[in-house]
Scaffold this active site. Structure first.
Site, PDB file in Angstrom:
ATOM      1  N   VAL A 172       6.489  42.282 -20.790  1.00  0.00           N
ATOM      2  CA  VAL A 172       6.729  43.464 -21.631  1.00  0.00           C
ATOM      3  C   VAL A 172       8.229  43.587 -21.874  1.00  0.00           C
ATOM      4  O   VAL A 172       9.035  43.419 -20.963  1.00  0.00           O
ATOM      5  CB  VAL A 172       6.194  44.742 -20.948  1.00  0.00           C
ATOM      6  CG1 VAL A 172       6.683  45.993 -21.671  1.00  0.00           C
ATOM      7  CG2 VAL A 172       4.665  44.725 -20.889  1.00  0.00           C
ATOM      8  N   LYS A 173       8.546  43.832 -23.142  1.00  0.00           N
ATOM      9  CA  LYS A 173       9.941  44.117 -23.487  1.00  0.00           C
ATOM     10  C   LYS A 173      10.030  45.596 -23.825  1.00  0.00           C
ATOM     11  O   LYS A 173       9.303  46.088 -24.697  1.00  0.00           O
ATOM     12  CB  LYS A 173      10.348  43.274 -24.693  1.00  0.00           C
ATOM     13  CG  LYS A 173      11.684  43.675 -25.298  1.00  0.00           C
ATOM     14  CD  LYS A 173      12.044  42.757 -26.435  1.00  0.00           C
ATOM     15  CE  LYS A 173      13.302  43.210 -27.132  1.00  0.00           C
ATOM     16  NZ  LYS A 173      13.755  42.242 -28.114  1.00  0.00           N
ATOM     17  N   THR A 174      10.904  46.290 -23.123  1.00  0.00           N
ATOM     18  CA  THR A 174      11.022  47.722 -23.390  1.00  0.00           C
ATOM     19  C   THR A 174      12.487  48.125 -23.274  1.00  0.00           C
ATOM     20  O   THR A 174      13.355  47.269 -23.187  1.00  0.00           O
ATOM     21  CB  THR A 174      10.098  48.519 -22.438  1.00  0.00           C
ATOM     22  OG1 THR A 174      10.015  49.869 -22.907  1.00  0.00           O
ATOM     23  CG2 THR A 174      10.576  48.519 -20.995  1.00  0.00           C
TER      24      THR A 174
END
Ligand code: 5RP
Length: 260
Positions: A172-174
């Site tokens: 996940v990229k956040t």
């Protein structure tokens, strides 16, 4: 997880440190010729030695990246909107799995827009992409895109990150936020942070340090590297934090020395 999937993930998140410095240059897929990426080939070339993976679209990849260059490709496969529309959430999957395989993608990247008008479509796109990726051993990186009106707090980013993982995303990229430990704790897959808008180099190093200290496996950083006056030194400084165990203060001291 089968061998191919694990092998591709190991190319992105380095097994010796469990960390990753990904260089994001996919901004043009909805922003057009973003500052610093007008000639993406020239921007990227000197940075590749210091990146573990490169996130970009197939158009830029095919036209400006040397195929002889061995770098894991995280292929942007969602899009369909531009900065000229109010609602950026109306994205679709823009690359077939066959083309991603032809490109030899190490991962597929797609944005989800939790809380936006097209939340459902972006989430079901993610689920479908994970099914396709799974068939061929290609992991999926979900980007928790944030609409103009949305807060970037731990509650929202934790919700979006967890949903991405629940639907099958492998990374996940956040965004980094206060209370980021909670985002990490609630997400069963590795998290990388986006850098966001260009800020002072010193502050971007603190952002990277705080994120990995709170449990992120690294960064998927774009503007704070390629819009810096010293992009090569900047990516090296970020790398020293992510892989080298340096503090932000140490990395900054090195950067100051390196740029004179
Ligand atoms: C857009 C993206 C961009 O790649 C991303 O946010 C890039 O990084 P940065 O914010 O560090 O410029 O995924 O949705």
């Amino acid at each position: 997880m089968d061998w191919g999937m694990r092998n591709r993930l190991a190319g992105i998140i380095k097994p010796d440190t469990g960390r990753c410095v990904m260089l994001a240059v996919d901004h043009g897929y909805f922003q057009g010729p973003t500052t610093g990426l007008e000639r993406p080939g020239d921007t990227v070339a000197p940075l590749l030695d210091y990146a573990d993976a490169l996130m970009l679209t197939r158009g830029v990849l095919r036209n400006v990246i040397d195929p002889g260059r061995r770098i894991p490709i995280v292929l942007r496969v969602s899009g369909g909107t531009s900065i000229l529309v109010d609602d950026l959430s109306d994205e679709e999957i823009t690359v077939s799995i066959e083309d991603a395989i032809r490109i030899n993608a190490s991962a597929l990247a797609l944005s989800i827009f939790v809380g936006s008008p097209h939340e459902k479509e972006t989430l079901t796109n993610l689920a479908r992409l994970c099914d396709d990726g799974h068939k061929y051993g290609i992991p999926v990186l979900a980007v928790t895109a944030v609409g103009k009106e949305m807060s970037r707090d731990a509650r929202y980013l934790g919700l979006a990150s967890r949903i991405a993982a629940e639907l099958g995303a492998h990374i996940v990229k956040t965004y980094y936020c206060e209370g980021f430990e909670k985002v990490v704790a609630g997400c069963p897959v590795p998290i990388v942070i986006a850098g966001g808008k260009k800020i002072e180099e010193r502050d971007a190093l603190t952002l990277a340090y705080d994120a990995v200290s709170a449990g992120a496996v690294g960064v998927d950083m774009g503007r704070n590297i390629f819009q810096s006056k010293w992009p090569v030194q900047m990516i090296q400084a970020v790398r020293s934090i992510v892989h080298g165990g340096k503090t932000d203060a140490e990395a900054w001291e090195w950067l100051e020395g390196a740029i004179g």
